[in-house]
Design a protein around this motif. Sequence first.
Motif, short mmCIF file in Angstrom:
data_model
loop_
_atom_site.label_atom_id
_atom_site.label_comp_id
_atom_site.label_asym_id
_atom_site.label_seq_id
_atom_site.Cartn_x
_atom_site.Cartn_y
_atom_site.Cartn_z
N ALA A 285 12.66 -0.71 2.34
CA ALA A 285 12.18 -2.05 2.73
C ALA A 285 12.32 -3.16 1.65
N ASP A 372 0.47 -8.08 6.49
CA ASP A 372 0.05 -6.87 6.97
C ASP A 372 -0.17 -5.94 5.95
N ARG A 375 0.71 -1.98 5.95
CA ARG A 375 2.07 -1.52 5.28
C ARG A 375 2.18 -1.83 3.83
N GLY A 378 0.90 0.92 1.97
CA GLY A 378 1.76 1.91 1.90
C GLY A 378 2.93 1.74 0.69
N GLU A 379 3.36 0.52 0.87
CA GLU A 379 4.74 0.15 -0.15
C GLU A 379 4.00 0.04 -1.42
N ARG A 406 -2.93 7.89 -0.15
CA ARG A 406 -2.15 7.43 1.28
C ARG A 406 -2.91 7.96 2.40
N ARG A 410 -4.86 5.86 5.66
CA ARG A 410 -4.71 6.20 7.04
C ARG A 410 -5.90 6.26 7.78
#
Length: 471
Positions: A285, A372, A375, A378-379, A406, A410
């Motif tokens: 990304a 976001d 997202r 997560g990054e 992580r 979720r």
Amino acid sequence: MAHTPDSAHALDSSLAGDALLAARPTDAARAVLRALEAAGLEAWFVGGWVRDALMGAPSHDIDICCSGAWQESARALEAAGIGVVESGTRFGGITAVAAGERVEVTTYRVDGFYTDGRHPESVQRAERVEDDLARRDFTVNAMAWHPVRGLLDLYDGRGDIRRRIIRAVGEPRRRFEEDALRMLRAVRFACRLAFAMDPATAAALAACAPLLDQVARERVGTELDGILATGRGGEALMRYPEVMCAAVPELALCRGFDQRSPYHVYDVYEHTAHVLAAAGAAGAAPELMWAALLHDVGKPASFTVDARGRGHFYGHPERGAKMAAAAMRRLARPTEVIRAACLLIRYHDRPLTAERTNLLEMLRLLSGGGADAPRLMGELLDLKRADALGKASSCFAYVAEIERMREMVRELVANGEAYSASTLALKGRDLVAAGVAPGPRVGELLGRALEATMAGEVPNRAEDLLAYVLE
């Protein structure tokens, strides 16, 4: 050993029927070639499509080189019912549009003197395809193919594909002095294809790196995007430091900067390379790659040493985020990428634990401005994981904790836990309907509801939150 046009491997008609024919240009591209030749012109498929076809890789861009002036090519195509866009006539190029597909068609040409290290002062039409191939950048891009005549390979590009090397056509320094952006293109191709650099070409990269100052920063940024997108940016830093530091001067101060910390076994630059490599393995990304590249650029200016001789970098994430924003704006990267990358940099060193309130608070911080947050979270965890793997082995245990976090994130998101106004089940209209007067009081109550549900005091359900704030 230099390879010249009279080498034995220059023309190989046997390749009219094997790998390249198996790759097969599209029907539209073949129709363009036939239309040009039906008008008495000579034409070849050239460049990246030939390279990728020899490697058995897909290629979406097909270029054709032709003996005719662009006006002749245009007339030939239009006579065959193929559309023409005058896209680059200054350099002898047009775009053929056949069956909705665009195919670049360029006249055989030789370049005049380069006066700005980027663009030729003039472009002259050439009589032979051999002259056109001689002006190209790297051997793997300097091949031509025809369905009947086969492969024209003047500089052993096919051999360099087998040897997996990037080598400049002719004298490397001359190629880079003509067009300094070719240096970053060389690095991008090496990363994308997982090739090594020919020694003479590598030496010229190091020697000519300062010439990148002549190139528009947006073009530099675009090439860096391409390098980072390969996931091999860490290799680029380690193998071609002069070029990468010329492209991003903020990295230069990191080279050889001893961190003087038991948590680090590499200097700042080497650590960055390892982090970028680990982040590239997780994904590519753009914001994650740029964050990995620039996450520690604030360290040299933040360095202090305590009484024990141990180094510290207090405030380096915040300083680094500002430096990264300036660098990425200079390189004309997209605003949304800059913003996301700088958020990742700002919070990459913030303590994070596998605890509900801690994770929700980080999601809240990342959610500002409508980002976001899941997202980006997560990054951020990808960046933290890569950062840990780029340190001393004693830090590797944190990776397992990151993966626990992580999974928890979720679950929090899946369960509808609130971390921002947009994820809060209670809305302003609910408060107004319950009798709260429109105005600042509504915002105050929504803020109180968010704090309470994030703390686990109230479920994120409108009726429960409403009862809580109005009690």
